[in-house]
Design an enzyme around this catalytic site. Structure first.
Site, PDB file in Angstrom:
ATOM      1  N   CYS A 116       0.897  -1.275  -0.317  1.00 49.12           N
ATOM      2  CA  CYS A 116      -0.017   0.362   0.255  1.00 49.12           C
ATOM      3  C   CYS A 116       1.224   1.080  -0.053  1.00 49.12           C
ATOM      4  O   CYS A 116       0.276   2.295  -0.210  1.00 49.12           O
ATOM      5  CB  CYS A 116      -1.383  -0.005   1.179  1.00 49.12           C
ATOM      6  N   HIS A 256      -2.868   7.392   2.578  1.00 48.99           N
ATOM      7  CA  HIS A 256      -3.393   6.697   2.302  1.00 48.99           C
ATOM      8  C   HIS A 256      -5.432   5.830   3.018  1.00 48.99           C
ATOM      9  O   HIS A 256      -5.442   5.625   4.088  1.00 48.99           O
ATOM     10  CB  HIS A 256      -2.675   4.698   2.183  1.00 48.99           C
ATOM     11  N   ASN A 286     -10.175   0.151  -0.475  1.00 51.53           N
ATOM     12  CA  ASN A 286      -8.930   0.304  -0.147  1.00 51.53           C
ATOM     13  C   ASN A 286      -8.407  -0.237  -1.671  1.00 51.53           C
ATOM     14  O   ASN A 286      -8.962  -1.298  -1.833  1.00 51.53           O
ATOM     15  CB  ASN A 286      -7.989  -0.642   0.788  1.00 51.53           C
TER      16      ASN A 286
HETATM   17  C1  LIG Z   1      -9.960  -5.391   9.108  1.00 53.35           C
HETATM   18  C2  LIG Z   1     -10.817  -4.217  10.180  1.00 53.35           C
HETATM   19  C3  LIG Z   1     -11.055  -2.911   9.626  1.00 53.35           C
HETATM   20  C4  LIG Z   1     -11.194  -4.883  11.200  1.00 53.35           C
HETATM   21  O1  LIG Z   1     -11.808  -4.387  12.689  1.00 53.35           O
HETATM   22  P1  LIG Z   1     -11.664  -4.388  13.736  1.00 53.35           P
HETATM   23  O2  LIG Z   1     -12.371  -3.627  14.615  1.00 53.35           O
HETATM   24  O3  LIG Z   1      -9.813  -4.888  14.307  1.00 53.35           O
HETATM   25  O4  LIG Z   1     -12.436  -6.075  13.945  1.00 53.35           O
HETATM   26  P2  LIG Z   1     -11.707  -7.507  14.518  1.00 53.35           P
HETATM   27  O5  LIG Z   1     -11.287  -7.887  12.911  1.00 53.35           O
HETATM   28  O6  LIG Z   1     -11.348  -7.545  15.857  1.00 53.35           O
HETATM   29  O7  LIG Z   1     -13.200  -8.280  14.749  1.00 53.35           O
HETATM   30  C5  LIG Z   1     -14.021  -7.664  15.235  1.00 53.35           C
HETATM   31  C6  LIG Z   1     -15.291  -8.787  15.402  1.00 53.35           C
HETATM   32  O8  LIG Z   1     -16.223  -8.761  14.134  1.00 53.35           O
HETATM   33  C7  LIG Z   1     -15.709  -9.868  13.762  1.00 53.35           C
HETATM   34  N1  LIG Z   1     -15.833  -8.893  11.615  1.00 53.35           N
HETATM   35  C8  LIG Z   1     -15.231  -9.539  11.446  1.00 53.35           C
HETATM   36  N2  LIG Z   1     -15.303  -8.764   9.655  1.00 53.35           N
HETATM   37  C9  LIG Z   1     -16.050  -9.125   9.611  1.00 53.35           C
HETATM   38  C10 LIG Z   1     -17.516  -8.617   9.078  1.00 53.35           C
HETATM   39  N3  LIG Z   1     -17.098  -7.759   8.049  1.00 53.35           N
HETATM   40  N4  LIG Z   1     -19.114  -8.209   9.053  1.00 53.35           N
HETATM   41  C11 LIG Z   1     -19.217  -8.232  10.584  1.00 53.35           C
HETATM   42  N5  LIG Z   1     -18.354  -8.770  11.485  1.00 53.35           N
HETATM   43  C12 LIG Z   1     -16.946  -8.735  11.473  1.00 53.35           C
HETATM   44  C13 LIG Z   1     -14.457 -10.375  13.829  1.00 53.35           C
HETATM   45  O9  LIG Z   1     -15.019 -12.107  13.309  1.00 53.35           O
HETATM   46  C14 LIG Z   1     -14.669 -10.173  15.299  1.00 53.35           C
HETATM   47  O10 LIG Z   1     -16.030 -10.730  15.796  1.00 53.35           O
HETATM   48  P3  LIG Z   1     -15.424 -11.802  17.633  1.00 53.35           P
HETATM   49  O11 LIG Z   1     -15.265 -10.339  18.671  1.00 53.35           O
HETATM   50  O12 LIG Z   1     -16.994 -12.277  17.982  1.00 53.35           O
HETATM   51  O13 LIG Z   1     -14.490 -12.265  17.353  1.00 53.35           O
HETATM   52  C15 LIG Z   1      -9.082  -3.641  11.098  1.00 53.35           C
HETATM   53  O14 LIG Z   1      -8.841  -4.164  11.602  1.00 53.35           O
HETATM   54  C16 LIG Z   1      -8.975  -2.689  10.260  1.00 53.35           C
HETATM   55  O15 LIG Z   1      -8.793  -2.096   9.350  1.00 53.35           O
HETATM   56  N6  LIG Z   1      -6.964  -3.242   9.874  1.00 53.35           N
HETATM   57  C17 LIG Z   1      -5.952  -2.707   8.947  1.00 53.35           C
HETATM   58  C18 LIG Z   1      -6.619  -2.381   7.754  1.00 53.35           C
HETATM   59  C19 LIG Z   1      -5.827  -2.158   6.558  1.00 53.35           C
HETATM   60  O16 LIG Z   1      -5.307  -0.409   7.257  1.00 53.35           O
HETATM   61  N7  LIG Z   1      -5.440  -2.764   6.046  1.00 53.35           N
HETATM   62  C20 LIG Z   1      -3.982  -2.541   4.935  1.00 53.35           C
HETATM   63  C21 LIG Z   1      -2.932  -2.185   5.374  1.00 53.35           C
HETATM   64  S1  LIG Z   1      -2.531  -1.037   3.991  1.00 53.35           S
END
Ligand SMILES: CC(C)(COP(=O)(O)OP(=O)(O)OC[C@H]1O[C@@H](n2cnc3c(N)ncnc32)[C@H](O)[C@@H]1OP(=O)(O)O)[C@@H](O)C(=O)NCCC(=O)NCCS
Length: 331
Positions: A116, A256, A286
């Site tokens: 990214c 980004h 993204n």
């Molecule tokens: C991916 C992202 C949005 C997830 O958000 P989060 O708040 O960290 O969520 P988690 O992964 O902790 O998941 C929380 C809960 O939601 C659930 N969940 C995950 N994806 C889900 C979705 N699409 N819809 C509904 N629930 C979802 C998980 O299973 C978890 O459930 P649990 O608590 O029962 O285990 C976040 O971690 C993120 O943005 N990370 C960075 C991504 C990024 O920047 N990537 C590119 C870098 S260039």
């Protein structure tokens, strides 16, 4: 003679027509619009549906948009850099194909891969070639067909990514506009948290790697989020400090588009008003290498000559950094 700086003198972009909304995703995986919107800020993304078209198509369309808008003669382009994490083919350079297709017949070209952060690093590369005095027109394209490496049964990743392309032309400037400073970082500690395990030299493709879905993006979202928030904010704050920029001096944050919460955290650390924070994640998700040039293209008309733009990115590897650039024209 005054010092040569590298200025962006034109931009262009392209996104595919097909819109993948949160509502459609609700029918594909166990998720919902409210979860996606509050956790990421994303409402929809664009997907390149045609199976015969790869990332080069997005790059060519973005470059053609730039060429049509600016009137630049493609045969005068010295160099084409293709920032991408999803090249059309392994080994054969996507940049070379794109350069030929857009008529940049006198250019040399290559791909640049830093996940990214590819476009941000590409800005540094393009600027260095211009500042060397050897080249006058460097076309930097950022494009990714993320849908080609996403598992649409994995709700942790399929809600985040989209396809798109953008382009920026770099030319010499003697008024002191263009790239002013950069602070680029990387740390291999990140390689296990955001990656595609299969298909590279460590794990060449086999029937088993395909069956085990090793050719799709894997992300430990929580860990990536943590590193992204602190690192993007750190470098942005640092580049402001070492250039004596207060929040009043910064015209725009060009960050980004991975997650609205990461962008907001960076803006807060910079003490920036929301009105200065460019955001289009709600429409594209993204798009990896395309997020920064898509922002430039979408907000080009708001930029004024002399505006101070702070760019920031974070990506797989890990790779990240910040760039301070003075905008060079009124659209
Ligand atoms: C991916 C992202 C949005 C997830 O958000 P989060 O708040 O960290 O969520 P988690 O992964 O902790 O998941 C929380 C809960 O939601 C659930 N969940 C995950 N994806 C889900 C979705 N699409 N819809 C509904 N629930 C979802 C998980 O299973 C978890 O459930 P649990 O608590 O029962 O285990 C976040 O971690 C993120 O943005 N990370 C960075 C991504 C990024 O920047 N990537 C590119 C870098 S260039």
């Amino acid at each position: 003679m005054s010092k040569i700086t590298a200025a962006i003198t034109a931009v262009g972009a392209y996104v595919p027509e097909y819109v993948l909304t949160n509502e459609i995703l609700e029918t594909m995986v166990e998720t919902n619009d409210e979860w996606i919107t509050t956790r990421t800020g994303i409402k929809e993304r664009r997907i390149l549906k045609d199976p015969d078209k790869g990332t080069s198509y997005l790059g060519i369309k973005a470059a053609e948009d730039l060429i049509n808008k600016s009137g630049v003669d493609p045969s005068e382009i010295d160099m084409v850099i293709m920032a991408t994490a999803t090249p059309d083919l392994l080994v054969a350079s996507t940049a070379s194909y794109v350069a030929t297709k857009i008529g940049a017949t006198n250019a040399f070209s290559y791909d640049l891969q830093a996940a990214c952060s590819s476009f941000l690093y590409g800005m540094s590369t393009a600027s260095a070639y211009i500042a060397s005095g050897k080249y006058k027109k460097v076309l930097l394209i950022g494009a990714d067909k993320m849908s080609s490496i996403i598992d649409y049964t994995d709700r942790a990743t399929c809600i985040i990514f989209g396809d798109g392309g953008g382009a920026a032309l770099f030319e010499p400037n003697e008024e002191g506009l263009g790239l002013q400073d950069e602070y680029l970082r990387s740390d291999g500690v990140g390689r296990d948290f955001l990656r595609i395990e299969g298909g590279g030299s460590l794990m060449p493709p086999t029937a088993e790697t395909v069956a085990n879905k090793k050719h799709f993006v894997y992300q430990d979202g929580k860990t990536v989020f943590k590193f992204a928030v602190s690192n993007m904010a750190d470098v942005s704050e640092r580049i402001m400090q070492r250039n004596n920029l207060s929040h009043d001096d910064v015209s725009w944050l060009v960050a980004h588009q991975a997650n609205k919460r990461i962008i907001d955290a960076t803006a807060r650390r910079m003490q920036l008003d929301d009105s200065k924070v460019l955001m289009n994640i709600q429409r594209y998700g993204n798009t990896t290498s395309a997020t920064l040039p898509l922002l430039l293209n979408d907000f080009e008309k708001r930029f004024k000559k002399g505006d101070n733009l702070i760019f920031a990115a974070f990506g797989g590897g890990f790779t990240w950094g910040s760039i301070y650039l003075k905008w060079a024209y009124n659209a």
